[in-house]
Design a protein around this motif. Structure first.
Motif, PDB file in Angstrom:
ATOM      1  N   GLY A   1       1.033  -0.919   0.029  1.00 40.24           N
ATOM      2  CA  GLY A   1      -0.285  -0.018  -0.346  1.00 40.24           C
ATOM      3  C   GLY A   1       0.655   1.186  -0.214  1.00 40.24           C
ATOM      4  N   VAL A   2       1.651   1.707  -1.287  1.00 39.02           N
ATOM      5  CA  VAL A   2       2.673   2.596  -1.270  1.00 39.02           C
ATOM      6  C   VAL A   2       1.981   4.770  -1.289  1.00 39.02           C
ATOM      7  CG1 VAL A   2       4.300   1.211  -1.417  1.00 39.02           C
ATOM      8  CG2 VAL A   2       2.883   2.433  -3.508  1.00 39.02           C
ATOM      9  N   TYR A   3       0.785   4.166  -2.287  1.00 35.05           N
ATOM     10  CA  TYR A   3      -0.285   5.452  -2.836  1.00 35.05           C
ATOM     11  C   TYR A   3       1.138   6.429  -3.348  1.00 35.05           C
ATOM     12  CZ  TYR A   3      -3.269   8.920  -1.852  1.00 35.05           C
ATOM     13  OH  TYR A   3      -4.356  10.228  -2.549  1.00 35.05           O
ATOM     14  N   ARG A   4       1.394   7.574  -3.340  1.00 36.03           N
ATOM     15  CA  ARG A   4       2.037   7.846  -3.978  1.00 36.03           C
ATOM     16  C   ARG A   4       3.926   7.760  -3.702  1.00 36.03           C
ATOM     17  NH1 ARG A   4       1.070  13.341  -0.609  1.00 36.03           N
ATOM     18  NH2 ARG A   4       2.625  14.009  -1.808  1.00 36.03           N
ATOM     19  N   GLY A   5       4.310   7.244  -3.042  1.00 34.32           N
ATOM     20  CA  GLY A   5       5.248   6.813  -3.105  1.00 34.32           C
ATOM     21  C   GLY A   5       6.024   7.365  -1.915  1.00 34.32           C
ATOM     22  N   GLU A   6       5.820   7.715  -0.718  1.00 26.44           N
ATOM     23  CA  GLU A   6       6.730   8.912   0.112  1.00 26.44           C
ATOM     24  C   GLU A   6       7.202   8.283   0.597  1.00 26.44           C
ATOM     25  OE1 GLU A   6       3.293   9.443  -0.199  1.00 26.44           O
ATOM     26  OE2 GLU A   6       2.475  10.988  -0.382  1.00 26.44           O
ATOM     27  N   SER A   7       6.892   6.652   2.096  1.00 28.51           N
ATOM     28  CA  SER A   7       7.733   5.885   2.339  1.00 28.51           C
ATOM     29  C   SER A   7       8.941   5.612   1.587  1.00 28.51           C
ATOM     30  CB  SER A   7       7.123   5.233   3.014  1.00 28.51           C
ATOM     31  OG  SER A   7       5.476   5.469   2.678  1.00 28.51           O
ATOM     32  N   CYS A   8       8.341   4.943   0.703  1.00 29.65           N
ATOM     33  CA  CYS A   8       9.290   4.204  -0.263  1.00 29.65           C
ATOM     34  C   CYS A   8      10.289   5.313  -0.539  1.00 29.65           C
ATOM     35  CB  CYS A   8       8.806   4.176  -1.836  1.00 29.65           C
ATOM     36  SG  CYS A   8       7.173   1.792  -1.808  1.00 29.65           S
TER      37      CYS A   8
ATOM     38  N   ASP B   1      -3.993  11.331  -9.655  1.00 24.86           N
ATOM     39  CA  ASP B   1      -3.508   9.930 -10.125  1.00 24.86           C
ATOM     40  C   ASP B   1      -2.686   9.278  -9.383  1.00 24.86           C
ATOM     41  OD1 ASP B   1      -2.260   7.868 -11.856  1.00 24.86           O
ATOM     42  OD2 ASP B   1      -3.025   8.984 -13.405  1.00 24.86           O
ATOM     43  N   ILE B   2      -2.534   8.944  -8.883  1.00 29.92           N
ATOM     44  CA  ILE B   2      -2.265   8.159  -7.278  1.00 29.92           C
ATOM     45  C   ILE B   2      -0.844   7.269  -8.181  1.00 29.92           C
ATOM     46  CG2 ILE B   2      -1.965   7.207  -5.529  1.00 29.92           C
ATOM     47  CD1 ILE B   2      -4.860   7.783  -4.815  1.00 29.92           C
ATOM     48  N   GLU B   3      -1.408   6.706  -9.145  1.00 26.82           N
ATOM     49  CA  GLU B   3       0.092   5.607  -9.583  1.00 26.82           C
ATOM     50  C   GLU B   3       0.802   6.595 -10.474  1.00 26.82           C
ATOM     51  OE1 GLU B   3      -0.748   2.406 -12.141  1.00 26.82           O
ATOM     52  OE2 GLU B   3       0.776   1.951 -12.408  1.00 26.82           O
TER      53      GLU B   3
ATOM     54  N   ASP C   1       4.813   6.781 -10.248  1.00 27.81           N
ATOM     55  CA  ASP C   1       5.984   7.084 -10.636  1.00 27.81           C
ATOM     56  C   ASP C   1       6.628   7.878 -10.557  1.00 27.81           C
ATOM     57  OD1 ASP C   1       4.582   4.492 -12.006  1.00 27.81           O
ATOM     58  OD2 ASP C   1       3.849   5.203 -13.218  1.00 27.81           O
ATOM     59  N   THR C   2       6.180   9.116 -11.029  1.00 35.73           N
ATOM     60  CA  THR C   2       7.453  10.528 -11.089  1.00 35.73           C
ATOM     61  C   THR C   2       8.252  11.045 -10.081  1.00 35.73           C
ATOM     62  OG1 THR C   2       5.481  11.343 -12.481  1.00 35.73           O
ATOM     63  CG2 THR C   2       6.790  12.649 -11.466  1.00 35.73           C
ATOM     64  N   MET C   3       7.570  10.870  -8.912  1.00 35.47           N
ATOM     65  CA  MET C   3       8.451  10.819  -7.671  1.00 35.47           C
ATOM     66  C   MET C   3       8.987   9.838  -6.973  1.00 35.47           C
ATOM     67  SD  MET C   3       5.088  11.329  -4.800  1.00 35.47           S
ATOM     68  CE  MET C   3       5.875  11.970  -3.200  1.00 35.47           C
ATOM     69  N   CYS C   4       9.105   8.470  -7.548  1.00 35.06           N
ATOM     70  CA  CYS C   4      10.072   7.381  -7.735  1.00 35.06           C
ATOM     71  C   CYS C   4      10.693   7.001  -8.882  1.00 35.06           C
ATOM     72  CB  CYS C   4       9.218   6.592  -7.372  1.00 35.06           C
ATOM     73  SG  CYS C   4       8.442   6.736  -5.479  1.00 35.06           S
ATOM     74  N   LYS C   5      10.555   7.727 -10.178  1.00 38.03           N
ATOM     75  CA  LYS C   5      11.255   7.184 -11.156  1.00 38.03           C
ATOM     76  C   LYS C   5      13.016   7.440 -10.598  1.00 38.03           C
ATOM     77  CE  LYS C   5      10.825  11.532 -13.284  1.00 38.03           C
ATOM     78  NZ  LYS C   5      10.556  12.280 -14.385  1.00 38.03           N
TER      79      LYS C   5
ATOM     80  N   TYR D   1      14.998   6.605  -8.396  1.00 37.19           N
ATOM     81  CA  TYR D   1      14.896   5.480  -7.632  1.00 37.19           C
ATOM     82  C   TYR D   1      15.810   3.815  -8.043  1.00 37.19           C
ATOM     83  CZ  TYR D   1      14.375   8.950  -3.692  1.00 37.19           C
ATOM     84  OH  TYR D   1      14.529  10.351  -3.047  1.00 37.19           O
ATOM     85  N   PRO D   2      15.976   3.798  -8.570  1.00 36.24           N
ATOM     86  CA  PRO D   2      16.417   2.493  -9.097  1.00 36.24           C
ATOM     87  C   PRO D   2      16.383   0.932  -8.385  1.00 36.24           C
ATOM     88  CG  PRO D   2      18.182   3.375  -8.871  1.00 36.24           C
ATOM     89  CD  PRO D   2      17.396   3.862  -8.658  1.00 36.24           C
ATOM     90  N   ASN D   3      16.738   1.267  -6.981  1.00 38.93           N
ATOM     91  CA  ASN D   3      16.297   0.422  -6.386  1.00 38.93           C
ATOM     92  C   ASN D   3      14.745   0.464  -5.249  1.00 38.93           C
ATOM     93  OD1 ASN D   3      16.916   2.683  -4.624  1.00 38.93           O
ATOM     94  ND2 ASN D   3      17.071   1.693  -3.064  1.00 38.93           N
ATOM     95  N   ILE D   4      14.083   1.681  -5.927  1.00 38.77           N
ATOM     96  CA  ILE D   4      12.307   0.583  -6.608  1.00 38.77           C
ATOM     97  C   ILE D   4      11.953  -0.805  -6.792  1.00 38.77           C
ATOM     98  CG2 ILE D   4       9.895   1.715  -5.922  1.00 38.77           C
ATOM     99  CD1 ILE D   4      11.590   4.148  -4.975  1.00 38.77           C
ATOM    100  N   ASN D   5      11.691  -1.319  -6.761  1.00 37.33           N
ATOM    101  CA  ASN D   5      10.810  -1.926  -7.600  1.00 37.33           C
ATOM    102  C   ASN D   5       9.276  -2.057  -7.127  1.00 37.33           C
ATOM    103  OD1 ASN D   5      13.440  -4.192  -8.558  1.00 37.33           O
ATOM    104  ND2 ASN D   5      13.119  -3.599  -5.989  1.00 37.33           N
ATOM    105  N   LYS D   6       7.960  -2.034  -8.983  1.00 36.12           N
ATOM    106  CA  LYS D   6       7.037  -1.271  -8.397  1.00 36.12           C
ATOM    107  C   LYS D   6       5.974  -2.364  -8.662  1.00 36.12           C
ATOM    108  CE  LYS D   6       3.277   1.400 -10.889  1.00 36.12           C
ATOM    109  NZ  LYS D   6       3.554   2.232 -12.114  1.00 36.12           N
TER     110      LYS D   6
END
Length: 201
Positions: free
Chosen positions: A42-49, A99-101, A105-109, A111-116
């Motif tokens: 449950g990552v939503y916008r990816g702040e914690s990721c 558009d949460i997804e 994608d924009t916020m985490c792009k 970070y190559p170590n984040i696997n969606k």
């Protein structure tokens, strides 16, 4: 401000700052090595990721992202926005569409170590071996039964002496989360300023 690259209402800014402080404190508390592997359900916008990605080698970001529209202010000027905010924070969700997804994608792009993984909790859990993760952070559906299901799906995916954690351990806003965590695991070892909780297995 690190978390915000667009103009959000002040309430949202305060919430994001509190979240970052709480998650940084959680990272310090669990003291995992830099080569740790963590999953968030449950990552939503990816702040914690992004917090996990800045601290750990591998991050699995799991969410079905069922909501899908565009982040755009519905009000035309700051005066209208300020007037709406003065009516109460319960009205803030009416001010924006999301558009949460795409936001994730924009916020985490960078970070190559984040696997969606775009999947439900149950589908994603089946992809992981037992005792393969150093920490799992639960922040999916906040109903009692859903939290209980997430805990049962992921508890065996965590290494011995690993950590299970989550968000919204709040009696004011999410009493079902508290009840589910307490019923399944017992009271958390620690609860942080952003209502994140953690338990060492």
């Amino acid at each position: 401000m690190m978390f915000l690259s667009w103009n959000l209402p002040m309430y949202e800014m305060r919430k994001d700052v509190k979240q970052k402080i709480g998650l940084d404190d959680l990272v310090d508390y669990v003291n995992l090595p830099a080569d740790a592997e963590v999953a968030e359900v449950g990552v939503y916008r990816g702040e914690s990721c992004r917090i996990w990605a800045e601290n750990y080698r591998t991050v699995w970001a799991i969410d079905p992202w069922w909501e899908n529209v565009t982040w755009a202010p519905k009000l035309s000027n700051a005066a209208q926005l300020n007037k709406a905010i003065s009516l109460g924070i319960e009205n803030l969700s009416d001010l924006f569409t999301v558009d949460i997804e795409k936001d994730f994608d924009t916020m985490c792009k960078s970070y190559p170590n984040i696997n969606k993984i775009k999947a439900t909790s149950a589908t994603a859990a089946s992809l992981f071996d037992n005792h393969s993760l150093d920490m799992v952070y639960i922040d999916g559906d906040h109903s009692y039964l859903s939290v209980m299901e997430d805990l049962s799906l992921w508890i065996n995916k965590i290494k011995e002496s690993g950590w299970i954690a989550g968000h919204d351990y709040s009696s004011e806003f999410h009493p079902n989360v508290i009840k589910a965590v307490n019923d399944y695991l017992g009271e958390p070892d620690e609860v942080f300023i952003d209502s994140s909780w953690v338990i060492k297995l």
